[in-house]
Design a protein around this motif. Structure first.
Motif, short mmCIF file in Angstrom:
data_model
loop_
_atom_site.label_atom_id
_atom_site.label_comp_id
_atom_site.label_asym_id
_atom_site.label_seq_id
_atom_site.Cartn_x
_atom_site.Cartn_y
_atom_site.Cartn_z
N ALA A 26 52.02 23.80 -3.53
CA ALA A 26 52.42 24.60 -2.36
C ALA A 26 52.77 26.03 -2.74
O ALA A 26 52.29 26.98 -2.11
N GLY A 30 49.84 32.05 -2.06
CA GLY A 30 50.17 32.00 -0.64
C GLY A 30 51.57 32.52 -0.37
O GLY A 30 51.81 33.18 0.65
N ILE A 104 38.45 27.69 -0.32
CA ILE A 104 39.73 28.27 -0.72
C ILE A 104 39.70 28.72 -2.18
O ILE A 104 40.07 29.85 -2.50
N1 PHE Z 1 49.48 26.46 -1.09
C1 PHE Z 1 48.80 27.28 -2.03
C2 PHE Z 1 49.47 28.64 -2.08
O1 PHE Z 1 50.34 28.92 -1.32
C3 PHE Z 1 47.34 27.41 -1.74
C4 PHE Z 1 46.66 26.13 -1.41
C5 PHE Z 1 46.08 25.94 -0.18
C6 PHE Z 1 46.64 25.08 -2.33
C7 PHE Z 1 45.50 24.74 0.18
C8 PHE Z 1 46.05 23.88 -1.99
C9 PHE Z 1 45.48 23.71 -0.74
O2 PHE Z 1 49.14 29.46 -2.87
#
Ligand code: PHE
Length: 454
Positions: A26, A30, A104
């Motif tokens: 997580a 992001g 992604i």
């Molecule tokens: N949550 C991760 C971030 O914030 C990105 C991510 C998105 C990972 C979807 C896995 C699946 O950087």
């Protein structure tokens, strides 16, 4: 499936390991790169309020749903639907997740590559004595180049694949347990420096004082997309991780802890960044470039800045890495369990094909800058498609699958670990996943893409 034996599936070893790995997924770019710039583009405080609402009302329930589905099925994102709903088309949701993982990771690795360049620049003390304008130019010319950003992207993808090849316990969990606590400590140090900068209050006000006039129609969809992206939900990452969680672990507290950790780190990242944005006169709506232009300014002004900038960019890279491994794992687990490819080979095939798309994303800031689709460059198109389209749609189907297809008895049994834990709020949870979450996501989505006007 000749090579896959379900009884030999890998799994997480400890409770802390599960939380570290899921929080590692997580917490990533992001939180530290995407959240601040999206909040900046959407006016700050009011956007953050909507974001928090989405985390609580939609994010946590979707996360818990993913853990529940994965742990029950003991399979990858695609295989979980196949196993729990045989002879139906539900597996298409898992397939969409695998596609989302491709999309992604291809743009994620671009930004992770930028981070590696900034580790290198920190080592060589390249920010020293530069004006804010010079630091901006430095970033712009790097990102629009070809060789260096692609080289760093390749290095990052090799690191990601290297950890994934090592497996769930000996790769993903092992690194997450060491790296996550260090990350938290360092972001707190950054915050202390940022709030003691002259002019910090303007940045904090921007972050915490809601001004609803700054929201436009698109902001709400962006907030939802950001909540999904940041929590790693909507594409089966946490179905996959859930399938590695021990039957005795409490899924509800795990989902709450991971979501809380993710949200706190996003806010802490905002606190580290906005005071500097305002203190150095940079526009808060600078877009994806924001942190690469602001943070070097703080570092070169603070005592020990050389040391802190090095550590910060290393940790940003590390946060990216613990997330990217979780994205790659979605594809790898699918290849291994559904297509019977050996783990090492599966990882290499997945990483190479994702990198091929990723190079286009990297070059869309330079050579391919002219290629525009709906006014997005390739990078922005991949990001928008994943965050604002695939993840929310995936989220709707995941909760509908659990709430309507599998149903209450099933949910109760898995979430309570067959009676080991109390399930006081289970009715509320079911209400949310059957009605509130799918309806809210659908409305925000249809409104955000312009199909519905209020
Ligand atoms: N949550 C991760 C971030 O914030 C990105 C991510 C998105 C990972 C979807 C896995 C699946 O950087």
């Amino acid at each position: 499936m000749a090579n896959f034996d379900p009884s030999k599936r890998d799994s997480f070893g400890t409770k802390f390991g599960v939380i570290a790995a899921a929080a590692g997924s997580a917490v990533g770019l992001g939180n530290i790169w995407r959240f601040p710039y999206i909040a900046g583009e959407n006016g700050g405080g009011a956007f953050i309020l909507i974001y928090l609402l989405f985390i609580i009302a939609i994010g946590i329930p979707v996360m818990l749903s993913e853990f529940t589905i994965g742990r029950r099925a003991q399979r990858n994102a695609f295989g979980s639907f196949k196993k729990l709903a045989p002879n139906t088309y539900w597996y298409l949701i898992g397939l969409m997740g695998v596609v989302a993982a491709f999309v992604i990771l291809s743009f994620y690795s671009t930004v992770a590559g930028w981070t590696l360049e900034y580790i290198y620049l920190s080592i060589t003390n390249a920010f020293a004595d530069k004006s804010p304008d010079q630091l901006t130019t430095m970033f712009e010319s790097f990102k629009s180049g070809t060789f260096r950003p692609i080289m760093w992207q390749l290095i990052f993808m090799i690191l990601t694949a290297w950890i994934v090849i090592a497996g769930v316990k000996k790769g993903i969990e092992k690194y997450a347990k060491i790296l996550m606590p260090i990350l938290l400590l360092l972001i707190i140090i950054m915050d202390i420096r940022a709030v003691t900068l002259a002019g910090a209050s303007e940045g904090l006000e921007f972050l915490f004082k809601p001004d609803f006039s700054k929201l436009d129609t698109n902001s709400v969809l962006e907030a939802l997309g950001q909540a999904f992206f940041s929590l790693s939900i909507g594409m089966g990452t946490l179905i996959t991780y859930g399938s590695y969680i021990n039957k005795k672990q409490n899924l509800t507290t795990t989902a709450i802890n991971v979501s809380a950790a993710d949200t706190i780190i996003a806010i802490l990242a905002g606190i580290a960044i906005f005071p500097a944005v305002f203190a150095f006169g940079i526009e808060p709506n600078a877009g994806p470039d924001l942190i690469f232009r602001t943070l070097p300014n703080i570092f070169q002004q603070m005592p020990g800045g050389y040391f802190f900038s090095l550590i910060f960019f290393i940790l940003l890279g590390v946060a990216a890495l613990t997330s990217s491994i979780s994205v790659l794992e979605v594809v790898v687990a699918y290849f291994v369990e559904e297509l019977g490819i050996l783990r090492k080979r599966a990882t290499i095939i997945a990483a190479v094909s994702i990198t091929a798309l990723g190079v286009l994303s990297t070059m869309s800031w330079g050579t391919f800058g002219e290629v525009r689709i709906f006014n997005f460059n390739i990078f922005e198109l991949l990001d928008f498609t994943a965050s604002s389209v695939l993840l929310p749609i995936g989220g709707v189907f995941i909760v509908v699958f659990l709430g309507w297809y599998l149903g209450k008895n099933y949910i109760k049994d898995e979430i309570s670990s067959s009676g080991l834990y109390k399930t006081k709020l289970i009715n509320l949870f079911i209400l949310i996943i059957k009605f509130l979450a799918p309806i809210a996501i659908a409305l925000v989505f249809l409104h955000g893409i312009g199909l519905l006007k209020f």
